[in-house]
Motif scaffolding. Structure first.
Motif, short mmCIF file in Angstrom:
data_model
loop_
_atom_site.label_atom_id
_atom_site.label_comp_id
_atom_site.label_asym_id
_atom_site.label_seq_id
_atom_site.Cartn_x
_atom_site.Cartn_y
_atom_site.Cartn_z
N GLY A 1 2.46 3.96 -14.55
CA GLY A 1 3.05 3.76 -15.87
C GLY A 1 4.03 2.61 -15.92
N HIS A 2 4.57 2.22 -14.78
CA HIS A 2 5.53 1.11 -14.72
C HIS A 2 4.86 -0.22 -14.36
N LEU A 3 3.58 -0.17 -14.00
CA LEU A 3 2.92 -1.37 -13.47
C LEU A 3 1.78 -1.83 -14.36
N ASN A 4 1.35 -3.06 -14.13
CA ASN A 4 0.17 -3.60 -14.81
C ASN A 4 -1.06 -3.09 -14.06
N PRO A 5 -1.88 -2.25 -14.68
CA PRO A 5 -3.03 -1.67 -13.97
C PRO A 5 -3.97 -2.70 -13.37
N SER A 6 -4.04 -3.89 -13.98
CA SER A 6 -4.96 -4.91 -13.47
C SER A 6 -4.55 -5.42 -12.10
N GLY A 7 -3.30 -5.18 -11.71
CA GLY A 7 -2.83 -5.62 -10.40
C GLY A 7 -2.75 -4.48 -9.40
N CYS A 8 -3.34 -3.32 -9.77
CA CYS A 8 -3.29 -2.15 -8.89
C CYS A 8 -4.69 -1.77 -8.42
N ARG A 9 -4.76 -1.21 -7.25
CA ARG A 9 -6.02 -0.71 -6.71
C ARG A 9 -5.77 0.74 -6.31
N ILE A 10 -6.33 1.68 -7.07
CA ILE A 10 -6.05 3.10 -6.87
C ILE A 10 -7.27 3.79 -6.29
N LYS A 11 -7.03 4.62 -5.29
CA LYS A 11 -8.14 5.31 -4.65
C LYS A 11 -7.71 6.72 -4.25
N GLY A 12 -8.52 7.70 -4.63
CA GLY A 12 -8.30 9.06 -4.18
C GLY A 12 -9.36 9.43 -3.15
N PHE A 13 -8.94 10.06 -2.07
CA PHE A 13 -9.87 10.40 -0.99
C PHE A 13 -10.10 11.90 -0.93
N LYS A 14 -11.37 12.26 -0.98
CA LYS A 14 -11.76 13.66 -0.85
C LYS A 14 -12.53 13.82 0.46
N LEU B 1 0.86 -1.19 0.00
CA LEU B 1 0.00 0.00 0.00
C LEU B 1 0.89 1.23 0.00
N LEU B 2 0.87 1.96 -1.11
CA LEU B 2 1.61 3.21 -1.24
C LEU B 2 0.67 4.36 -0.89
N ILE B 3 1.01 5.11 0.16
CA ILE B 3 0.20 6.24 0.61
C ILE B 3 0.91 7.54 0.26
N LEU B 4 0.22 8.40 -0.48
CA LEU B 4 0.79 9.69 -0.88
C LEU B 4 0.05 10.82 -0.20
N GLN B 5 0.78 11.62 0.55
CA GLN B 5 0.22 12.80 1.21
C GLN B 5 1.07 14.00 0.85
N ILE C 1 -2.64 2.12 -4.18
CA ILE C 1 -2.10 3.47 -4.18
C ILE C 1 -3.18 4.42 -3.71
N PHE C 2 -2.91 5.13 -2.63
CA PHE C 2 -3.85 6.10 -2.07
C PHE C 2 -3.37 7.51 -2.37
N ASP C 3 -4.22 8.28 -3.04
CA ASP C 3 -4.00 9.71 -3.22
C ASP C 3 -4.75 10.39 -2.08
N ARG C 4 -4.05 10.78 -1.03
CA ARG C 4 -4.59 11.15 0.27
C ARG C 4 -5.07 9.88 0.96
#
Length: 311
Positions: A119-132, A99-103, A159-162
């Protein structure tokens, strides 16, 4: 904790606090196989002073943009290979995931970093979430409820954007919750992250450290480009007016929630090319530490080969 320092040529490096309390100097142009994590990692329990960190520094990184772009491109193969092995291992019951957390403050590059990492990864193996801001439904639950629902499954890279840290950042600056409840949240976060680590989640928590002047330039660039107006909000100006309060809120969160199981990494973010390389490099180092392997087959290879050749 890393502290900004200039070399004789005026280039920015860092002084990273060693485990024995002494300091070592790390400048630019380090070997590509040198570990980056120790240079950017915040030691648990140490005071954090963001004002002492140079957001334009390039600790342990390539010497310039051209070198950084090339170095970032070279991360693609190893990242893709490790991601595939992580996913493959999960098919045999391995519960490990990342779990990569970006703040970071507005314009620090959370979205841009997501774009470059994915861009370096296979999107099918990623779970991306942005929190508002929490929705009505989310507000009716514990602040960790919506986070738990977005966690990566075994074998995935999340990958968490916030993240849940918004609930001790915005909530602190804007006084959205009583002080005693805010204080409890730090401990709740530590317990939550420890439980994730115990369940096979490798947490990579990255604070993208942008400078005050650099943020102004990036916000002005959005105003000057009609194609970027969708990324601009008058609330960005309101938050900028509270810059000192947000910096202090981050310092408290970084200090109180950097643990052995889930340390924080401070990535200088004024130089986008360094930011992208550094986050990719940190992700690579954590995947290498996991060391995922392809699971062995549960069948007789030679027998299957013989049967196929007979068809």
């Amino acid at each position: 904790m890393a502290v900004a320092k200039k070399d004789k040529a005026g280039r920015a490096g860092t002084v990273a606090g060693a485990g024995d309390g002494r300091a070592r100097v790390d400048g630019e142009g380090a070997p590509e196989d040198a570990a980056l994590g120790p240079l950017l990692r915040l030691a648990p329990g140490r005071p954090v002073d963001l004002g002492a960190l140079d957001p334009s520094a390039v600790p342990g990184g390539p010497a310039d943009k051209t070198a950084a772009v090339s170095a970032t491109a070279r991360l693609a193969g190893p990242l893709a290979s490790l991601q595939e092995r992580l996913y493959a291992a999960s098919t045999a019951g391995d519960r490990r995931r990342v779990l990569l957390i970006l703040q970071g403050m507005d314009t620090s590059g959370k979205g841009g970093t997501v774009k470059h990492v994915i861009g370096h990864l296979n999107p099918s193996g990623c779970r991306i979430k942005g929190f508002k801001a929490p929705t009505k439904e989310e507000s009716e639950h514990s602040f960790l409820w919506r986070i738990t629902r977005a966690l990566p499954l075994p074998g995935e890279i999340g990958i968490f954007d916030r993240s849940h840290y918004e609930d001790v950042l915005v909530a602190r600056v804007r006084e959205l919750v009583p002080h005693d409840r805010l204080e409890r949240r730090y401990e709740e976060i530590n317990e939550f992250e420890q439980s994730l680590a115990d369940d096979g989640v490798t947490l990579v928590k990255v604070f993208l450290h942008i400078g005050y002047e650099e943020q102004r330039e990036r916000l002005l660039a959005r105003l000057d480009n009609p194609d970027k107006h969708w990324k601009f909000s008058t609330g960005d100006i309101e938050d900028r007016a509270m810059w000192p309060a947000y910096q202090r809120a981050y310092e408290v969160a970084l200090e109180r929630c950097s643990s052995e199981a889930a340390p924080w990494y401070v990535v200088p973010a004024d130089r986008k090319w360094y930011r992208n390389w550094a986050v990719g490099k940190l992700l690579l180092e954590h995947l290498e530490a996991i060391g995922p392997a392809y699971p062995p087959g549960d069948f007789d290879v030679q027998e299957c080969r013989k049967r196929l050749l007979a068809t």
